[in-house]
Write a protein that holds these residues in place. Structure first.
Motif, mmCIF file in Angstrom:
data_model
loop_
_atom_site.group_PDB
_atom_site.id
_atom_site.type_symbol
_atom_site.label_atom_id
_atom_site.label_comp_id
_atom_site.label_asym_id
_atom_site.label_seq_id
_atom_site.Cartn_x
_atom_site.Cartn_y
_atom_site.Cartn_z
ATOM 1 N N LEU A 20 -7.109 -6.759 8.132
ATOM 2 C CA LEU A 20 -6.705 -6.150 6.867
ATOM 3 C C LEU A 20 -7.219 -4.714 6.780
ATOM 4 O O LEU A 20 -6.518 -3.811 6.313
ATOM 5 C CB LEU A 20 -7.199 -6.977 5.682
ATOM 6 N N ARG A 21 -8.441 -4.499 7.241
ATOM 7 C CA ARG A 21 -9.029 -3.159 7.226
ATOM 8 C C ARG A 21 -8.273 -2.238 8.198
ATOM 9 O O ARG A 21 -8.059 -1.057 7.916
ATOM 10 C CB ARG A 21 -10.512 -3.241 7.603
ATOM 11 N N MET A 22 -7.859 -2.767 9.339
ATOM 12 C CA MET A 22 -7.089 -1.968 10.304
ATOM 13 C C MET A 22 -5.756 -1.527 9.695
ATOM 14 O O MET A 22 -5.336 -0.386 9.870
ATOM 15 C CB MET A 22 -6.841 -2.756 11.604
ATOM 16 N N VAL A 23 -5.101 -2.420 8.968
ATOM 17 C CA VAL A 23 -3.837 -2.071 8.314
ATOM 18 C C VAL A 23 -4.091 -1.015 7.247
ATOM 19 O O VAL A 23 -3.358 -0.021 7.150
ATOM 20 C CB VAL A 23 -3.147 -3.320 7.712
ATOM 21 N N TYR A 24 -5.133 -1.201 6.469
ATOM 22 C CA TYR A 24 -5.500 -0.234 5.426
ATOM 23 C C TYR A 24 -5.702 1.155 6.044
ATOM 24 O O TYR A 24 -5.162 2.153 5.573
ATOM 25 C CB TYR A 24 -6.772 -0.716 4.720
ATOM 26 N N MET B 9 0.816 -1.222 0.000
ATOM 27 C CA MET B 9 0.000 0.000 0.000
ATOM 28 C C MET B 9 0.848 1.268 0.000
ATOM 29 O O MET B 9 0.311 2.357 -0.047
ATOM 30 C CB MET B 9 -0.930 0.008 1.214
ATOM 31 N N GLY B 10 2.174 1.100 0.078
ATOM 32 C CA GLY B 10 3.038 2.278 0.001
ATOM 33 C C GLY B 10 3.756 2.604 1.288
ATOM 34 O O GLY B 10 4.479 3.585 1.368
ATOM 35 N N ALA B 11 3.572 1.805 2.322
ATOM 36 C CA ALA B 11 4.234 2.087 3.590
ATOM 37 C C ALA B 11 5.651 1.528 3.607
ATOM 38 O O ALA B 11 6.391 1.778 4.556
ATOM 39 C CB ALA B 11 3.431 1.515 4.753
ATOM 40 N N ALA B 12 6.046 0.797 2.600
ATOM 41 C CA ALA B 12 7.358 0.158 2.428
ATOM 42 C C ALA B 12 8.226 0.139 3.678
ATOM 43 O O ALA B 12 8.187 -0.803 4.451
ATOM 44 C CB ALA B 12 8.089 0.782 1.263
ATOM 45 N N GLY B 13 9.045 1.172 3.886
ATOM 46 C CA GLY B 13 9.970 1.186 5.009
ATOM 47 C C GLY B 13 9.285 1.274 6.361
ATOM 48 O O GLY B 13 9.861 0.938 7.384
ATOM 49 N N ASP B 14 8.036 1.728 6.372
ATOM 50 C CA ASP B 14 7.298 1.888 7.624
ATOM 51 C C ASP B 14 6.297 0.762 7.860
ATOM 52 O O ASP B 14 5.503 0.831 8.793
ATOM 53 C CB ASP B 14 6.534 3.218 7.610
ATOM 54 N N ALA B 15 6.321 -0.277 7.044
ATOM 55 C CA ALA B 15 5.329 -1.346 7.143
ATOM 56 C C ALA B 15 5.325 -1.986 8.529
ATOM 57 O O ALA B 15 4.259 -2.215 9.114
ATOM 58 C CB ALA B 15 5.567 -2.402 6.068
ATOM 59 N N GLU B 16 6.508 -2.241 9.072
ATOM 60 C CA GLU B 16 6.599 -2.833 10.418
ATOM 61 C C GLU B 16 5.967 -1.903 11.446
ATOM 62 O O GLU B 16 5.253 -2.349 12.340
ATOM 63 C CB GLU B 16 8.062 -3.092 10.793
ATOM 64 N N ASP B 17 6.233 -0.602 11.326
ATOM 65 C CA ASP B 17 5.674 0.371 12.267
ATOM 66 C C ASP B 17 4.153 0.424 12.163
ATOM 67 O O ASP B 17 3.451 0.527 13.173
ATOM 68 C CB ASP B 17 6.261 1.765 12.013
ATOM 69 N N VAL B 18 3.659 0.370 10.941
ATOM 70 C CA VAL B 18 2.201 0.396 10.734
ATOM 71 C C VAL B 18 1.565 -0.803 11.415
ATOM 72 O O VAL B 18 0.566 -0.672 12.141
ATOM 73 C CB VAL B 18 1.860 0.418 9.217
#
Length: 173
Positions: free
Chosen positions: A62-66, A30-39
């Motif tokens: 999945l909706r929470m991550v979105y 979804m575009g969080a690439a480097g921040d995916a772990e933080d998300v």
């Protein structure tokens, strides 16, 4: 990721632990690439406050991550807009801008006069060679031909001019 009571996760927390790699991939896609772990970590922290049963836990996570990715993106956009607004001259009073511009012009004129005076004191041919090289953009090789000098002599004159101007810069500091 254990439940707060110290026993293995159950329910939604267990499903989260199982889905964690997929949630990280989802955030990255979804575009969080480097921040995916933080998300995903943010989702974990929000998830710990959920006490009601969830009908479809996979879809819910999945909706929470979105939502977390969108929130982060909006936050970054707001921060960038805020930073740009603070850096914009529109935040400065008009007279402050005009005063700063006038001061910069005055300093530039005074500096140029000092440079010109130093070049006059340096004398020709060094001053003329410097002007032709730095202002007119003539190469050292062409200057050597134009002045009927060797390339090393042209370089010597340029070094003298640079030294004089370097002294001027040190005097200002």
């Amino acid at each position: 990721m254990e439940a707060s009571s110290g026993h293995p996760p159950s329910g939604l927390e267990a499903i989260f632990a199982e889905m964690r790699p997929a949630l990280i991939r989802r955030a990255a896609v979804m575009g969080a690439a480097g921040d995916a772990e933080d998300v995903v970590q943010d989702v974990w922290l929000k998830l710990r406050g959920v006490e009601a049963p969830v009908a479809s836990p996979h879809a819910y996570l999945l909706r929470m991550v979105y939502t977390a990715v969108l929130d982060r993106r909006r936050g970054l956009r707001r921060a960038a807009a805020r930073d740009a607004a603070w850096q914009s001259p529109a935040n400065l009073a008009e007279d402050a801008i005009e005063t700063a511009d006038a001061e910069r012009r005055l300093i530039a004129v005074q500096t140029l006069q000092k440079v010109e005076q130093r070049l006059i004191e340096l004398g020709d041919p060094a001053a003329a060679i410097f002007r032709r090289h730095r202002i007119d953009g003539v190469t050292q090789k062409k200057l050597a031909e134009e002045f009927g000098m060797g390339l090393s002599t042209i370089e010597k004159h340029l070094r003298r001019a640079y030294a004089v101007l370097l002294d001027l810069q040190e005097d200002r500091a």
